[in-house]
Design an enzyme around this catalytic site. Structure first.
Site, PDB file in Angstrom:
ATOM      1  N   ASP A  59       0.850  -1.191   0.000  1.00 24.31           N
ATOM      2  CA  ASP A  59       0.000   0.000   0.000  1.00 24.31           C
ATOM      3  C   ASP A  59       0.885   1.241   0.000  1.00 24.31           C
ATOM      4  O   ASP A  59       1.709   1.417   0.903  1.00 24.31           O
ATOM      5  CB  ASP A  59      -0.931   0.005   1.215  1.00 24.31           C
ATOM      6  CG  ASP A  59      -1.797   1.248   1.268  1.00 24.31           C
ATOM      7  OD1 ASP A  59      -2.651   1.417   0.382  1.00 24.31           O
ATOM      8  OD2 ASP A  59      -1.600   2.067   2.189  1.00 24.31           O
ATOM      9  N   GLU A 105      -1.956  -1.154  -5.871  1.00 19.74           N
ATOM     10  CA  GLU A 105      -3.230  -0.548  -6.247  1.00 19.74           C
ATOM     11  C   GLU A 105      -3.026   0.401  -7.421  1.00 19.74           C
ATOM     12  O   GLU A 105      -2.026   1.105  -7.508  1.00 19.74           O
ATOM     13  CB  GLU A 105      -3.821   0.218  -5.062  1.00 19.74           C
ATOM     14  CG  GLU A 105      -5.239   0.700  -5.283  1.00 19.74           C
ATOM     15  CD  GLU A 105      -5.817   1.336  -4.033  1.00 19.74           C
ATOM     16  OE1 GLU A 105      -7.017   1.674  -4.036  1.00 19.74           O
ATOM     17  OE2 GLU A 105      -5.059   1.504  -3.058  1.00 19.74           O
ATOM     18  N   CYS A 118     -12.613  -1.839  15.227  1.00 21.03           N
ATOM     19  CA  CYS A 118     -13.783  -2.287  14.490  1.00 21.03           C
ATOM     20  C   CYS A 118     -14.951  -2.489  15.444  1.00 21.03           C
ATOM     21  O   CYS A 118     -14.832  -3.145  16.487  1.00 21.03           O
ATOM     22  CB  CYS A 118     -13.472  -3.584  13.746  1.00 21.03           C
ATOM     23  SG  CYS A 118     -14.896  -4.280  12.864  1.00 21.03           S
ATOM     24  N   CYS A 142     -16.054  -6.649  15.145  1.00 20.15           N
ATOM     25  CA  CYS A 142     -15.262  -7.727  15.731  1.00 20.15           C
ATOM     26  C   CYS A 142     -14.337  -7.255  16.841  1.00 20.15           C
ATOM     27  O   CYS A 142     -13.745  -8.078  17.541  1.00 20.15           O
ATOM     28  CB  CYS A 142     -14.428  -8.415  14.640  1.00 20.15           C
ATOM     29  SG  CYS A 142     -13.227  -7.322  13.844  1.00 20.15           S
ATOM     30  N   ASP A 185      -3.063   1.870   7.109  1.00 21.43           N
ATOM     31  CA  ASP A 185      -2.208   1.436   6.008  1.00 21.43           C
ATOM     32  C   ASP A 185      -2.010  -0.074   6.014  1.00 21.43           C
ATOM     33  O   ASP A 185      -2.031  -0.710   4.949  1.00 21.43           O
ATOM     34  CB  ASP A 185      -0.853   2.154   6.091  1.00 21.43           C
ATOM     35  CG  ASP A 185      -0.998   3.661   5.955  1.00 21.43           C
ATOM     36  OD1 ASP A 185      -1.946   4.101   5.274  1.00 21.43           O
ATOM     37  OD2 ASP A 185      -0.167   4.392   6.522  1.00 21.43           O
TER      38      ASP A 185
END
Length: 405
Positions: A186, A275, A347, A350, A357
């Site tokens: 990334d 990407e 999150c 979860c 990143d």
């Protein structure tokens, strides 16, 4: 594998004058041939090929106005016509736009010599129309027992002279199978690249390091009178600062991409997933445009492409609309909005803690595994024209290997 090795050299005054004349003649021949081909198409709807352009060059040399074209080596002039022919071939194949005229100030100054226009023996290079060999700084040796097939001489805006030699390098070969099959990469600004393994490579920000030096040189240039010798000296100082920034950035990217592709200090990656970034759109953000340009993501991708081809690795380019940052890699939950200032979060589904990143790199790795498994690039879900949720995912052809820019 053909490989170009670039060296710096220091010409004598006579050699510099001869090469400068050659650069000017190459630019003139290219522009006149482009003008002739354009006029022939506009007025007669007729295409002019390389053979007819070469005949025109012979006629130009016989005229009193352009007789000086015969004073320089004919090989760089013929190569200019071949480069123009290649530009038209790319234009007809819709791989590039219509060829443009070369500018005296903005275009690259270069001349290409084929095997008939130079001699290379025992590390001594002599060009046509020159009695003395070039004083080359051999920063690294040529492959053993190899002679260059093409030599390109160039001069950059900072006044530095370079010679590039195209050789067959037998040392470039495919590497053995790698133990670590895949890694997601990334690209970013805070960290230049973040790997799916959790490793981050710091962004050196070379332009920011030399920003004060560059601003000082630009202020001095702005104070000089246009057309004066002092202004030319100030312009060279600005160009040298830019060259220093570009050289350091390029060297850092070479070390990074070589490490990702072939070094044994880390597990060698058989498949690298990156990407597809819309650089032109991202540079429209004036707040981040300077930092994005300094990161040089396009150069990073370019180096990864040809090095993966050299060493038998695969490069997968994930669709630019793939939500790699907005999707939680642990549970697959996706958020609709994720501001740039949010670098880490927990999150809600979860309870896993995500680094922005690292999470994006892991999602890129997962997308690469999907490409390997099903042979197709996975694109994000989109709503149909009726506004209802999409019931299936769209797919596109596989992007394994060297993607088209």
């Amino acid at each position: 594998m053909k490989r170009a090795l670039k060296y710096r050299f220091y010409p004598t005054d006579e050699q510099a004058a001869e090469l400068s004349r050659t650069f000017g003649c190459v630019r003139l021949v290219y522009n006149k041939a482009l003008e002739a081909r354009t006029i022939a198409w506009v007025q007669e709807s007729r295409r002019i090929g390389y053979a007819e352009s070469s005949a025109l060059l012979t006629g130009w040399k016989k005229t009193e106005e352009l007789a000086f074209l015969g004073e320089v080596s004919c090989v760089p002039l013929q190569q200019a016509l071949r480069h123009l022919q290649g530009a038209f071939v790319n234009f007809w194949a819709k791989r590039a736009g219509y060829p443009r005229f070369k500018s005296r100030k903005k275009s690259r100054l270069s001349a290409e010599y084929t095997r008939s226009a130079f001699t290379f023996r025992d590390g001594v290079l002599r060009l046509a129309k020159m009695a003395e060999p070039l004083d080359i700084v051999w920063s690294r040796p040529l492959p053993e027992g190899v002679e260059p097939s093409t030599v390109t001489v160039s001069r950059d805006s900072a006044g530095r002279w370079f010679v590039s030699m195209l050789c067959e390098d037998a040392s470039v070969r495919a590497l053995p199978p790698a133990p670590n099959p895949i890694v997601g990469v990334d690209a970013g600004i805070t960290a230049l690249v973040t790997l799916s393994t959790g490793e981050k490579v710091e962004n050196p920000r070379f332009e920011k390091q030399d920003r004060e030096r560059l601003a000082r040189a630009q202020r001095e240039l702005a104070r000089k009178q246009k057309g004066s010798k002092n202004r030319e000296k100030a312009r060279v100082k600005v160009a040298r600062v830019h060259a220093r920034i570009a050289d350091r950035r390029r060297d850092h990217l070479h070390q990074l991409t070589t490490r990702l592709v072939r070094e044994t200090a880390v597990p060698i990656n058989r498949v690298i997933v990156i990407e597809d970034l819309a650089m032109r759109n991202m540079l429209g953000n004036h707040t981040l445009a300077c930092a994005i340009s300094d990161a040089a993501w396009c150069e990073l991708r370019r180096q990864l492409e040809y090095k993966c081809a050299w060493y038998g690795r695969d490069l997968i380019v994930v669709d630019r609309f793939h939500p790699s940052s907005k999707t939680y890699s642990a549970c697959g939950h996706r958020v609709s909005v994720l501001p740039l200032d949010v670098r880490e979060w927990t999150c809600a589904g979860c309870g896993a803690v995500h680094d922005r990143d690292v999470n994006a790199a892991r999602n890129l790795e997962a997308a690469g595994l999907a490409v390997i498994a099903c042979g197709a690039g996975v694109r994000p879900q989109r709503k149909p024209p009726g506004g209802h949720s999409a019931t299936k995912q769209e797919t596109q052809p596989a992007t394994v290997g060297l993607p088209a820019l």
